[in-house]
Write a protein that holds these residues in place. Structure first.
Motif, PDB file in Angstrom:
ATOM      1  N   GLN A 100       0.837  -1.415  -0.057  1.00 45.87           N
ATOM      2  CA  GLN A 100      -0.111  -0.095   0.075  1.00 45.87           C
ATOM      3  C   GLN A 100       0.830   1.201   0.032  1.00 45.87           C
ATOM      4  O   GLN A 100       0.492   2.274  -0.919  1.00 45.87           O
ATOM      5  CB  GLN A 100      -0.880  -0.011   1.226  1.00 45.87           C
TER       6      GLN A 100
ATOM      7  N   LEU B 211      -8.051  -8.565  -8.936  1.00 44.26           N
ATOM      8  CA  LEU B 211      -7.387  -7.064  -9.004  1.00 44.26           C
ATOM      9  C   LEU B 211      -6.127  -7.012  -9.634  1.00 44.26           C
ATOM     10  O   LEU B 211      -5.742  -5.933 -10.127  1.00 44.26           O
ATOM     11  CB  LEU B 211      -6.903  -6.678  -7.395  1.00 44.26           C
TER      12      LEU B 211
ATOM     13  N   ALA C   2      -5.086  -2.297  -5.284  1.00 45.25           N
ATOM     14  CA  ALA C   2      -6.015  -1.623  -4.833  1.00 45.25           C
ATOM     15  C   ALA C   2      -6.230  -0.327  -4.262  1.00 45.25           C
ATOM     16  O   ALA C   2      -6.995   0.429  -4.365  1.00 45.25           O
ATOM     17  CB  ALA C   2      -6.626  -2.663  -3.762  1.00 45.25           C
ATOM     18  N   THR C   3      -5.011   0.165  -4.217  1.00 45.69           N
ATOM     19  CA  THR C   3      -4.675   1.485  -3.514  1.00 45.69           C
ATOM     20  C   THR C   3      -4.199   2.495  -4.461  1.00 45.69           C
ATOM     21  O   THR C   3      -4.062   3.624  -4.126  1.00 45.69           O
ATOM     22  CB  THR C   3      -4.071   1.483  -2.018  1.00 45.69           C
TER      23      THR C   3
ATOM     24  N   THR D 226      -5.200   6.181  -5.485  1.00 45.04           N
ATOM     25  CA  THR D 226      -6.227   6.752  -4.356  1.00 45.04           C
ATOM     26  C   THR D 226      -5.670   7.326  -3.132  1.00 45.04           C
ATOM     27  O   THR D 226      -4.494   7.303  -3.010  1.00 45.04           O
ATOM     28  CB  THR D 226      -7.081   5.263  -3.863  1.00 45.04           C
TER      29      THR D 226
ATOM     30  N   HIS E 298      -3.297   5.145  -0.969  1.00 43.07           N
ATOM     31  CA  HIS E 298      -1.944   4.840  -1.271  1.00 43.07           C
ATOM     32  C   HIS E 298      -0.990   5.531  -0.403  1.00 43.07           C
ATOM     33  O   HIS E 298      -1.192   6.963  -0.232  1.00 43.07           O
ATOM     34  CB  HIS E 298      -1.754   5.332  -2.896  1.00 43.07           C
TER      35      HIS E 298
ATOM     36  N   ALA F 167     -10.173  -0.947   1.494  1.00 37.45           N
ATOM     37  CA  ALA F 167      -9.732  -0.373  -0.001  1.00 37.45           C
ATOM     38  C   ALA F 167      -9.765  -1.435  -1.047  1.00 37.45           C
ATOM     39  O   ALA F 167     -10.120  -1.260  -1.943  1.00 37.45           O
ATOM     40  CB  ALA F 167      -8.279  -0.054   0.160  1.00 37.45           C
ATOM     41  N   ILE F 168      -9.744  -2.964  -0.729  1.00 31.89           N
ATOM     42  CA  ILE F 168      -9.821  -4.033  -1.595  1.00 31.89           C
ATOM     43  C   ILE F 168     -11.278  -3.837  -2.049  1.00 31.89           C
ATOM     44  O   ILE F 168     -11.557  -4.202  -3.352  1.00 31.89           O
ATOM     45  CB  ILE F 168      -9.353  -5.175  -1.062  1.00 31.89           C
TER      46      ILE F 168
ATOM     47  N   ALA G 125     -13.381  -1.655  -1.977  1.00 33.78           N
ATOM     48  CA  ALA G 125     -13.461  -0.215  -2.756  1.00 33.78           C
ATOM     49  C   ALA G 125     -13.324  -0.602  -4.322  1.00 33.78           C
ATOM     50  O   ALA G 125     -14.033   0.178  -5.153  1.00 33.78           O
ATOM     51  CB  ALA G 125     -13.234   0.855  -2.369  1.00 33.78           C
ATOM     52  N   LYS G 126     -12.169  -1.356  -4.465  1.00 34.56           N
ATOM     53  CA  LYS G 126     -11.421  -1.525  -5.777  1.00 34.56           C
ATOM     54  C   LYS G 126     -12.268  -2.515  -6.554  1.00 34.56           C
ATOM     55  O   LYS G 126     -12.752  -2.432  -7.807  1.00 34.56           O
ATOM     56  CB  LYS G 126     -10.189  -1.608  -5.654  1.00 34.56           C
ATOM     57  N   GLY G 127     -12.413  -3.799  -5.840  1.00 31.44           N
ATOM     58  CA  GLY G 127     -12.953  -5.093  -6.431  1.00 31.44           C
ATOM     59  C   GLY G 127     -14.466  -5.546  -6.261  1.00 31.44           C
ATOM     60  O   GLY G 127     -14.710  -6.407  -6.542  1.00 31.44           O
TER      61      GLY G 127
END
Length: 544
Positions: free
Chosen positions: A78, A203, A291-292, A295, A298, A310-311, A313-315
């Motif tokens: 991250q 991801l 994932a970060t 964003t 990060h 965060a995961i 939110a991404k996937g």
């Protein structure tokens, strides 16, 4: 294995301390009778033998990817992307050589690591090593229950009942008096770690950046963050090559009744475990980065629960849940391994029954220690406002700092002919292990310097590295100049050689230089450990 010839049982004289450690190998996936001596010549007998033996290497390596590892790998991915993957690649041979040596010690001697240190180097050094292990293991167990707390919190489960339930699972699985039953539960959890793979596939971190991270060493963050990055690098080392692994694997090999006849199968088991631990670590670093990236998260790692968010939110929410389940699974495996490491070591040193083949009534001291350390760790996590973040950050770095101490005794024991006979190290293993030991001490010195001198820059760190290289070459040259004829290893009859009873062994003969070196290293490690605590507190306060 009915297709194998069973010869009359002959148990050679040995130093085995608990008679439960002698008998049939009763693995999760098969049994090998004590008297089976026929060679495994076909594919089917070899596969059956591997299935019966597999376990120690797989469990110790999956236990390595525990809650603290999730935090450390997640932070690396991250905050710095894939730029620190190269550390994992360098650690592969270190993992194998260190663990292969303790596997050999366990199979040949039948005596645990702490007890061997006491018998060969005296009670002072043995007590120092076991006390180091006990304190570090207690802190590590706290991180496992922190991981459980974060996982169940993300899943929306109540904290107190979940912690108590997890503690009950960890205690119950090991307290049935059946080694096979425990190993089946542990290996089932090991297979659960494969949940990380679909997360990484969804991801899909860039293959190019992953390859670059593995093959091109770099130190991200610039001079202003160098001490912080070095702390993280040592944390990666500490979480991947931890002192408890040495004690656990040696004792677990003994408890599983693996002898020298099956060493090649146990080495295969170890390679399987190493493959899984590196794959899992790389997956976490990779998907944490993916994932970060781009964003606000990060570069702002908080904890594994934040990474799960965060995961998701991404996937998608399902991926977040899978990550939390993987964290819960890893935390329980880690709790199994670390608590057993402690109980084995204390049981070995104190001379009480210490085997999973025994029930609670037959090994009260062993299970007392096992339950006690778990209860202590769970209790600390349940204390309101306990400094859990400080413990999580510090324990991995502390493991990295203390590892050189454990490695020193490991190297000395594996060169002790009275202990290992024809199984002593070869010259190449000694050269590699000595080099690794020097690198570990170098990392510790760099960390200590970054604490004492917060503004240390890249040029000064390179200077420390160069100084160590020069010192290493000088010491190596001196050793070569004084070395006698090259050691010729005669493995004739090695399969049936076991270390004699401890009563027939005296103290190891150590040169004055070796004693002085060991004393200096111990003193330095105490100072370094204190400075790591200072650095972690400083970072924790700065983050708030």
């Amino acid at each position: 294995m009915t297709d194998l010839i069973t010869a009359p049982v002959t148990v050679p004289r040995s130093a085995v301390l608990d008679d439960a450690h002698v008998g049939d190998i009763k693995g999760a996936f098969g049994t090998i009778k004590l008297g089976e001596t026929a060679p495994r010549t076909g594919l089917s007998p070899k596969l059956k033998t591997l299935l019966a033996v597999v376990g120690p290497g797989l469990i110790v390596m999956c236990g390595d990817n525990d809650a603290g590892a999730f935090s450390t790998y997640g932070q690396a991915g991250q905050n710095y992307g894939t730029s620190l993957l190269w550390v994992l690649l360098l650690l592969v041979p270190v993992l194998y050589v260190n663990q292969e040596m303790v596997v050999r010690l366990g199979a040949v001697t039948g005596v645990g690591h702490g007890k061997l240190i006491i018998e060969r180097f005296g009670r002072f050094w043995g007590a120092f090593s076991v006390i180091d292990l006990f304190l570090l293991n207690a802190l590590t167990l706290v991180t496992e229950f922190i991981g459980i707390t974060l996982a169940v919190g993300y899943l929306g489960l109540p904290k107190v009942p979940s912690i108590l339930a997890a503690a009950a699972v960890v205690i119950g699985a090991a307290s049935t008096g059946s080694f096979r039953r425990f190993e089946r539960v542990a290996l089932l959890l090991c297979f659960g770690s494969l949940i990380l793979i679909p997360i990484a596939l969804v991801l899909h971190p860039s293959a190019g950046t992953m390859a670059s991270g593995f093959l091109i060493p770099s130190m991200p963050g610039g001079a202003s963050q160098l001490s912080t990055v070095m702390l993280l690098v040592i944390g990666l080392v500490g979480t991947t090559v931890a002192p408890w692994q040495l004690f656990f694997q040696q004792s677990y090999v003994i408890d599983k009744r693996i002898t020298t006849r099956f060493l090649k199968y146990e080495k295969a088991d170890l390679w399987i475990g190493i493959g899984i631990v590196v794959l899992g670590a790389a997956a976490i670093i990779g998907f944490a980065s993916a994932a970060t990236a781009g964003t606000a998260a990060h570069g702002n790692f908080t904890d594994a629960s934040g990474l799960a968010t965060a995961i998701a939110a991404k996937g998608g929410h399902v991926l977040g849940i899978l990550f939390a389940i993987a964290l819960l699974d890893a935390s329980i495996i880690g709790a199994f391994a670390v608590s057993l490491s402690t109980a084995y070591a204390i049981g070995d040193v104190c001379g009480v029954n210490h085997s999973l083949h025994r029930g609670v009534k037959q090994a009260k001291g062993f299970y007392g220690v096992y339950v006690g350390v778990i209860a202590l760790a769970a209790g600390i996590v349940l204390i309101p406002n306990a400094p859990l973040g400080l413990i999580t950050n510090g324990v991995q770095a502390m493991a990295g700092v203390l590892l050189p101490s454990a490695s020193v005794f490991l190297l000395l024991l594996c060169n002790d002919k009275e202990v290992l006979g024809p199984w002593v190290n070869g010259s190449r293993t000694n050269l590699f292990t000595s080099t690794v030991l020097g690198v570990l001490v170098m990392l510790s010195v760099i960390l200590t310097s970054s604490v004492l001198f917060p503004h240390i820059d890249a040029r000064q760190i390179v200077g420390i590295m160069v100084a160590f290289v020069v010192l290493g070459l000088a010491v190596g040259g001196y050793a070569l100049a004084r070395r006698g004829p090259a050691r010729v290893l005669d493995r004739t009859g090695a399969e049936d050689w076991r270390m004699p009873p401890l009563a027939e062994l005296g103290k190891a003969e150590l040169s004055k230089g070796t004693r002085l070196g060991m004393g200096a290293l111990r003193g330095y490690l105490v100072v370094s450990a204190l400075l790591v605590v200072v650095k972690v507190i400083e970072l924790t306060l700065a983050s708030h």
